[in-house]
Scaffold this active site. Structure first.
Site, PDB file in Angstrom:
ATOM      1  N   TYR A   1      16.214  -9.414  -8.676  1.00 14.48           N
ATOM      2  CA  TYR A   1      14.969  -8.832  -8.173  1.00 14.48           C
ATOM      3  C   TYR A   1      14.646  -9.356  -6.777  1.00 14.48           C
ATOM      4  CZ  TYR A   1      10.637  -6.234  -8.927  1.00 14.48           C
ATOM      5  OH  TYR A   1       9.617  -5.324  -8.850  1.00 14.48           O
TER       6      TYR A   1
ATOM      7  N   LYS B   1       6.239  -8.070  -4.454  1.00 12.63           N
ATOM      8  CA  LYS B   1       5.269  -7.785  -5.516  1.00 12.63           C
ATOM      9  C   LYS B   1       4.224  -8.898  -5.612  1.00 12.63           C
ATOM     10  CE  LYS B   1       6.757  -3.829  -7.220  1.00 12.63           C
ATOM     11  NZ  LYS B   1       5.960  -2.594  -7.039  1.00 12.63           N
TER      12      LYS B   1
END
Length: 217
Positions: A130, A137
């Site tokens: 990720y 995020k």
């Protein structure tokens, strides 16, 4: 689809012709009268869609931010090797765009309106593959809290949904995503993965007056 089922009139945006082919059929199936191109890297695009919205409706009840991007090579290997340009792009598209859109929409948002973003647990914990998107995020979630404070006096709420791994177009860019789905289903209390329709139902709650006391979450 869930918002439409509860009576919402919806406008949609898309980045380019390739994504328009995915967005337009859905928008037209829901009776949308406004389907517009928008590149959130361009302030003039954002201003243009808000101007069109002004002529379409006097007030916007809610804004849903579902935009994220990272260079594929920055989602492989080590986070340490993220390029400067890759980091800038991921932060600009995935986090700053929420700020830019919220600022442009501010004059048109109805009192007790709602702004909603989509996030993921990789902002809180290290999730393999990720990488820079997890950092983006995290910035998005911090932005939600600061925007909630700015919009609070106007009774406009700002929240984000973190739903876990879901089969989406963007999820295909994450290596070993099917393994993530399998492990999540094994560990979840319901022993299943969350579906897009589950997220839609939660979104309707956060977009509507049912969540009138919820913001910055």
């Amino acid at each position: 689809q869930q918002a439409h089922a509860h009576g919402a009139e919806l406008a949609f945006t898309y980045l380019n012709e390739a994504l328009e082919k995915r967005v337009r059929p859905l928008a037209e199936s829901l009776g949308s009268k406004l389907i517009l191109p928008c590149d959130v890297n361009r302030d003039e695009d954002i201003a243009s869609i808000m101007l069109r919205m002004r002529f379409w409706t006097c007030k916007i009840d809610f804004l849903v931010h579902c935009i994220a991007f990272a260079d594929r090579k920055d989602l492989d290997g080590r986070f340490l090797d993220t390029s400067r340009e890759g980091f800038r792009m991921a932060m600009d598209v995935s986090a700053y765009s929420l700020v830019a859109l919220a600022r442009a929409a501010e004059p048109y948002l109805a009192e007790q309106g709602s702004i909603l973003a989509l996030t993921y647990y990789g902002s809180q914990k290290v999730i393999r593959n990720y990488n820079v998107m997890g950092v983006a995020k995290a910035a998005l979630e911090a932005s939600v809290r600061y925007l909630a404070a700015d919009f609070g006096p106007k009774q406009v709420r700002v929240n984000a949904i973190s739903a876990g791994p879901i089969k989406t177009l963007s999820a295909k860019g994450i290596r070993d995503f099917n393994d993530m789905l399998r492990l999540a289903a094994e560990k979840a209390p319901l022993r299943r993965n969350v579906e897009a329709s589950d997220v839609g139902k939660s979104a309707v709650y956060l977009l509507s007056s049912l969540s009138s006391g919820v913001t910055g979450e």
